[in-house]
Design a protein around this motif. Sequence first.
Motif, PDB file in Angstrom:
ATOM      1  N   MET A  34       0.761  -1.226  -0.233  1.00 50.32           N
ATOM      2  CA  MET A  34      -0.069  -0.056   0.027  1.00 50.32           C
ATOM      3  C   MET A  34       0.957   1.090   0.091  1.00 50.32           C
ATOM      4  O   MET A  34       1.899   1.283   0.415  1.00 50.32           O
ATOM      5  CB  MET A  34      -0.808   0.093   1.272  1.00 50.32           C
ATOM      6  N   GLU A  36       0.400   5.863  -1.366  1.00 50.46           N
ATOM      7  CA  GLU A  36      -0.167   6.870  -2.573  1.00 50.46           C
ATOM      8  C   GLU A  36       0.509   6.646  -3.578  1.00 50.46           C
ATOM      9  O   GLU A  36       1.459   6.084  -3.694  1.00 50.46           O
ATOM     10  CB  GLU A  36       0.080   8.197  -1.602  1.00 50.46           C
ATOM     11  N   ASN A  37      -0.229   6.965  -4.614  1.00 46.59           N
ATOM     12  CA  ASN A  37       0.349   7.224  -5.872  1.00 46.59           C
ATOM     13  C   ASN A  37       1.764   7.978  -5.899  1.00 46.59           C
ATOM     14  O   ASN A  37       1.879   8.926  -5.534  1.00 46.59           O
ATOM     15  CB  ASN A  37      -0.636   8.002  -6.957  1.00 46.59           C
ATOM     16  N   GLU A 165      -3.905  -3.209  -8.596  1.00 47.52           N
ATOM     17  CA  GLU A 165      -5.013  -2.582  -8.708  1.00 47.52           C
ATOM     18  C   GLU A 165      -6.093  -3.460  -9.371  1.00 47.52           C
ATOM     19  O   GLU A 165      -6.858  -3.031 -10.476  1.00 47.52           O
ATOM     20  CB  GLU A 165      -5.283  -1.301  -9.190  1.00 47.52           C
ATOM     21  N   SER A 196      -3.200  -2.470  -3.916  1.00 47.82           N
ATOM     22  CA  SER A 196      -4.501  -2.032  -3.779  1.00 47.82           C
ATOM     23  C   SER A 196      -4.888  -0.586  -3.006  1.00 47.82           C
ATOM     24  O   SER A 196      -3.874  -0.583  -2.006  1.00 47.82           O
ATOM     25  CB  SER A 196      -5.536  -2.746  -3.396  1.00 47.82           C
ATOM     26  N   HIS A 197      -5.437   0.282  -3.329  1.00 49.25           N
ATOM     27  CA  HIS A 197      -6.084   1.256  -2.536  1.00 49.25           C
ATOM     28  C   HIS A 197      -7.312   1.086  -1.703  1.00 49.25           C
ATOM     29  O   HIS A 197      -7.781   2.034  -1.132  1.00 49.25           O
ATOM     30  CB  HIS A 197      -6.191   2.436  -3.478  1.00 49.25           C
ATOM     31  N   MET A 235       0.286   5.877   5.617  1.00 47.50           N
ATOM     32  CA  MET A 235       0.339   6.083   3.940  1.00 47.50           C
ATOM     33  C   MET A 235       0.637   7.733   3.688  1.00 47.50           C
ATOM     34  O   MET A 235       1.457   8.005   2.859  1.00 47.50           O
ATOM     35  CB  MET A 235      -0.892   5.788   3.244  1.00 47.50           C
ATOM     36  N   ASP A 425      -5.294   6.797  -4.815  1.00 45.22           N
ATOM     37  CA  ASP A 425      -5.108   6.156  -3.486  1.00 45.22           C
ATOM     38  C   ASP A 425      -5.663   6.855  -2.499  1.00 45.22           C
ATOM     39  O   ASP A 425      -6.630   8.091  -2.908  1.00 45.22           O
ATOM     40  CB  ASP A 425      -3.537   6.626  -3.132  1.00 45.22           C
ATOM     41  N   VAL A 426      -5.640   6.483  -1.326  1.00 44.95           N
ATOM     42  CA  VAL A 426      -6.880   6.994  -0.122  1.00 44.95           C
ATOM     43  C   VAL A 426      -6.592   8.571  -0.072  1.00 44.95           C
ATOM     44  O   VAL A 426      -7.680   9.318   0.262  1.00 44.95           O
ATOM     45  CB  VAL A 426      -6.609   6.094   1.115  1.00 44.95           C
TER      46      VAL A 426
END
Length: 499
Positions: A34, A36-37, A165, A196-197, A235, A425-426
């Motif tokens: 996991m 962030e982009n 993803e 995955s996000h 994250m 991402d979240v």
Amino acid sequence: MKIEMKNISKAFGTNKVLEGVNFTVQSGEVHTLMGENGAGKSTLMNILTGLYDDDGGEIYVDGKQTQFNGPLDAEQHGISFIHQEMNNFLEMSVVDNMFLNKEIKNKFGIMNESKMHEQARFYLNKLGTKIDVDKPIGTLSVGRQQMIEIAKSLMTDAKIIIMDEPTAALTENEIAQLFEVVRDLKKQGVGFIYISHRMEEIFEIADKVTVMRDGISINEYSTKDVNMKQLVKDMVGREIGDFYPDRDPHFGKVSLEVQHLSEKGVFSDVNFRVHEGEILAFSGLMGAGRTEIMRSIFGIDPHNEGKILIDGKEVHIHSPQEAIKNQIGFLTENRKDEGLILNDSLRDNIALPSIGGFVKHGIIDDKSVNDFTNMLMKRLTVKAQSADVSAGSLSGGNQQKVVLAKWVGSGSRVLILDEPTRGVDVGAKREIYDLMNELTDRHVAIIMISSDLPEVLGMSDKIAVVYEGKITGIVDTKTATQESVMTLATGGSNDGRTN
């Protein structure tokens, strides 16, 4: 098989992408990666499979230091990588794409077409997906193409499968079927690296999770020993608050109205309206016709019956140019092929729909274009060295932000967002949600197509549910539940629906 990556580092020019990353996965477990982009997840996997050389560190496979010569070498050693962005030959059939460079031949060296068709159907059926393997793959939705990629991976008899993803464009039923396959393969000793996000997926399918931030591996956890709040904090480096921002909508006049819109064999008798300041979600199973309806409204695809009205006046839209003139923007679900010109700069991509506004005396005002682009990149927190880099060089989530920046900057009064947070991402999701609220506060009407039911319920004011090309109901989000939406999405009916 056990894979250990130790102290991996990588830089592209002066840009340090990875700094001392550690990651371990072994057969029979699902280990989620996991971040962030732009955190470095895909780069790490590209180093593992030999697409990139590392600048430092070691990779061990079953205790032996190893370096693969490329993805094919890694695949032949039992490591398969399902990429987020698919690279299919769109004019070729499904079966030809699945067996490209892996053709089955008889003893005379002639391709065994019947055997390839049989195996293609077997692996697709294993995923619970019914697809005509003779159809050109380009005619299928993004979700169906993703299922084909997963089936191709199962064909390689992989010991470790990397999924980047994999569920971003899948329906709830397809995700459930995929997870069944993952669990079955785990029992057979297959290991998974799962990027995955989607937080809910992590806790459902993963055994371990490693969080990356800014090219560093922050922490590794057993999923049973960590919660969502801690993962998000790792994250983004801070607490993010509620996942979905509160909405306090104030509807104005009807911006867009669609009356009896039909295209034979695709969708029929579609009726809806969306007001200034409103978010109208379109929900439904993959293939229900949600995207096709919006492509017709935007002038990409035709319709043979019905009317489109802007501010109560009928408009005739036969091309995207005409849609843009009517202040309609469309963030497509397939950003790679339809949303961006990958070889062009971020500046050119963002300014393209608005370029007419920067022309003075027949000459483009470059300073105004630069100021406009930099303002939008800053507002949408696009992570890039400058506006001069190519769109194709960015991570998937940052590409999505660039497409969104393009339409925000164009001054669209009606904005169609097709899977706006797919592969995002979240932290970036929350930023997009906040931006959607800001846009509706400025009287923009938003239509959001989403396969993510929590997102539909968390961010919309009303939900139009599509089943087999027809709207089966338009429900108020305040009274809607996942169960009531799924009932309409499968052809059922609920009391209290509104039109």
